[in-house]
Motif scaffolding. Sequence first.
Motif, PDB file in Angstrom:
ATOM      1  N   ASP A 101      96.276 -52.806  -4.274  1.00 37.64           N
ATOM      2  CA  ASP A 101      95.130 -51.922  -4.012  1.00 37.64           C
ATOM      3  C   ASP A 101      95.553 -50.454  -3.964  1.00 37.64           C
ATOM      4  N   GLN A 102      96.748 -50.184  -3.439  1.00 40.72           N
ATOM      5  CA  GLN A 102      97.226 -48.802  -3.395  1.00 40.72           C
ATOM      6  C   GLN A 102      97.349 -48.230  -4.806  1.00 40.72           C
ATOM      7  N   VAL A 103      97.881 -49.040  -5.726  1.00 41.24           N
ATOM      8  CA  VAL A 103      98.029 -48.574  -7.106  1.00 41.24           C
ATOM      9  C   VAL A 103      96.657 -48.412  -7.765  1.00 41.24           C
ATOM     10  N   LYS A 104      95.769 -49.376  -7.532  1.00 39.84           N
ATOM     11  CA  LYS A 104      94.419 -49.262  -8.093  1.00 39.84           C
ATOM     12  C   LYS A 104      93.720 -48.002  -7.589  1.00 39.84           C
ATOM     13  N   ASN A 105      93.894 -47.701  -6.316  1.00 37.87           N
ATOM     14  CA  ASN A 105      93.226 -46.534  -5.727  1.00 37.87           C
ATOM     15  C   ASN A 105      93.662 -45.233  -6.399  1.00 37.87           C
ATOM     16  N   VAL A 106      94.974 -45.064  -6.610  1.00 39.61           N
ATOM     17  CA  VAL A 106      95.421 -43.809  -7.222  1.00 39.61           C
ATOM     18  C   VAL A 106      95.058 -43.752  -8.699  1.00 39.61           C
ATOM     19  N   MET A 107      94.987 -44.903  -9.348  1.00 37.07           N
ATOM     20  CA  MET A 107      94.561 -44.896 -10.750  1.00 37.07           C
ATOM     21  C   MET A 107      93.112 -44.433 -10.859  1.00 37.07           C
ATOM     22  N   ALA A 111      94.406 -40.430 -11.166  1.00 32.02           N
ATOM     23  CA  ALA A 111      94.513 -40.441 -12.627  1.00 32.02           C
ATOM     24  C   ALA A 111      93.151 -40.396 -13.305  1.00 32.02           C
ATOM     25  N   LYS A 112      92.098 -40.790 -12.575  1.00 31.48           N
ATOM     26  CA  LYS A 112      90.751 -40.890 -13.161  1.00 31.48           C
ATOM     27  C   LYS A 112      90.753 -41.871 -14.337  1.00 31.48           C
ATOM     28  N   LEU A 113      91.503 -42.973 -14.154  1.00 33.78           N
ATOM     29  CA  LEU A 113      91.599 -44.018 -15.180  1.00 33.78           C
ATOM     30  C   LEU A 113      91.212 -45.363 -14.569  1.00 33.78           C
ATOM     31  N   PRO A 114      89.948 -45.506 -14.153  1.00 32.43           N
ATOM     32  CA  PRO A 114      89.545 -46.722 -13.438  1.00 32.43           C
ATOM     33  C   PRO A 114      89.561 -47.991 -14.283  1.00 32.43           C
ATOM     34  N   ASP A 115      89.580 -47.842 -15.606  1.00 32.75           N
ATOM     35  CA  ASP A 115      89.511 -49.021 -16.472  1.00 32.75           C
ATOM     36  C   ASP A 115      90.877 -49.567 -16.868  1.00 32.75           C
ATOM     37  N   LEU A 417     102.991 -41.111 -10.203  1.00 35.28           N
ATOM     38  CA  LEU A 417     102.738 -41.896 -11.415  1.00 35.28           C
ATOM     39  C   LEU A 417     101.344 -41.582 -11.951  1.00 35.28           C
ATOM     40  N   ALA A 418     100.346 -41.639 -11.073  1.00 35.29           N
ATOM     41  CA  ALA A 418      98.964 -41.402 -11.491  1.00 35.29           C
ATOM     42  C   ALA A 418      98.798 -39.998 -12.062  1.00 35.29           C
ATOM     43  N   ARG A 419      99.412 -39.023 -11.416  1.00 36.07           N
ATOM     44  CA  ARG A 419      99.363 -37.643 -11.917  1.00 36.07           C
ATOM     45  C   ARG A 419      99.929 -37.549 -13.325  1.00 36.07           C
ATOM     46  N   ASP A 420     101.105 -38.164 -13.535  1.00 37.43           N
ATOM     47  CA  ASP A 420     101.775 -38.082 -14.836  1.00 37.43           C
ATOM     48  C   ASP A 420     101.020 -38.857 -15.910  1.00 37.43           C
TER      49      ASP A 420
END
Length: 455
Positions: A101-107, A111-115, A417-420
């Motif tokens: 869930d932590q990884v999903k949240n930052v994505m 990252a604005k990459l929910p899909d 990671l999400a930022r990059d």
Amino acid sequence: MNNFPVNKNETIEVDIIDLTHEGMGVAKVDGYPLFIENALPGEKIEIKVLKVGKSFGYGKVLTILKSSEDRVPVKDANFTKVGISPLQHLAYGAQLTFKTDQVKNVMQRVAKLPDVPVLGTLGMNNPWGYRNKAQIPVRKIDDKLQTGFFRKNSHDLIPLEHFYIQDPKIDEAVIKIRDIMRRYSIKPYNESDNTGNLRHIVVRRGYHTGEMMIVLITRTPKLFPTSKIIPDILEALPEVVSIVQNVNAKKTNVIFGDETILLHGEDKMIDTIFGLKFEISSRSFYQVNPQQTEVMYNKVKEYAALTGEEIVVDAYCGIGTIGLTLAKDAKHVYGVEVIEEAAKNAESNAKLNDITNATFTAGLAEEALPRMIENDIKPDVVIVDPPRKGLEASLVKTLIETKPKRIVYVSCNPATLARDLALLVEGGFEVKEVQPVDNFPQTTHIESVSLLERK
């Protein structure tokens, strides 16, 4: 005057509604957040309010009135105090869900990459006793040399003998070395006035080889009587192949100093990954969870999808562990590492394993990649495994300009990671999926492997 809905030292009942990324329970009183250690979602808890700030406060559990189904008995309450195992009260399956869930949240949020598919976190069969390295502080308590760990946000040592997340053989080694140091009246370090001598005991153990390295961190070069200490360590721990003294005279939180004195053997030990041998020095970075390292590297292999024809660049290559495990399936591997000593270790490890299609150089990846292009070496696959701060902006720019077919991103920090990933997507790559891997059970740390392909 501040009108907060709670007051410091007040005792109240709260419902826990969430966990922070640091594993603290979240409660809200009239919309005001309280963060509470050792609290899980779904629990009703009586707490004492410890601190009240402008935007949020902190509380301490007094009584658990209603317990979560995911709560399990803890190994040692001190582990929560020192921060070694902040999730030890949470069932392991729930820990894996928390990390996914932590990884999903930052994505979604960063990252604005929910899909982008975020797969379930790959966990361990036995999530204890996994660490192959320990760095244990030494202090004087009750007029005796003690080993243990610092209370969170302090340098007050809590004596501990069993850490549970470490290889049990390492715990045993620390105790034996501690007792030898007591026998010879070695003075423990006193941080307040920078006196005493023995600061830390560092132990590394090869998971597959059983070889052990001991590093004694001291304030001064003198460690008397080494003529007796070293034989006693070797007698107590026959698996030790290397004993190193590292001198750090500074009043600092940094563990290692600049001076290294070899006391026994060489400044190296050997462990294996997928049957390949790796020489590890006292200062080398080496993944601390050997079982999950192979799980993670298997995912790197899968995402790299090598056929034997690809040029692979292993940025942030360290001592060559990822690049060398890929070499047999690649045309050539080029490793780049900013720390010169680590790049030399990578070259040595290639020779140790008779790998001839891997080249390692010291330098910055963002400078090395353009030079490769100038020399008609075009990478098909780039592996990046940066520190917690993520990729340098200049490397992101270089990756976008270089346009490899695939990037495999190994991350130890979901936020960077999400930022990059967002920047790389903007530059023409597509994130195919993200695979979290639990290299640090009982803690909130999360590793992951992500696959990007050029659009």
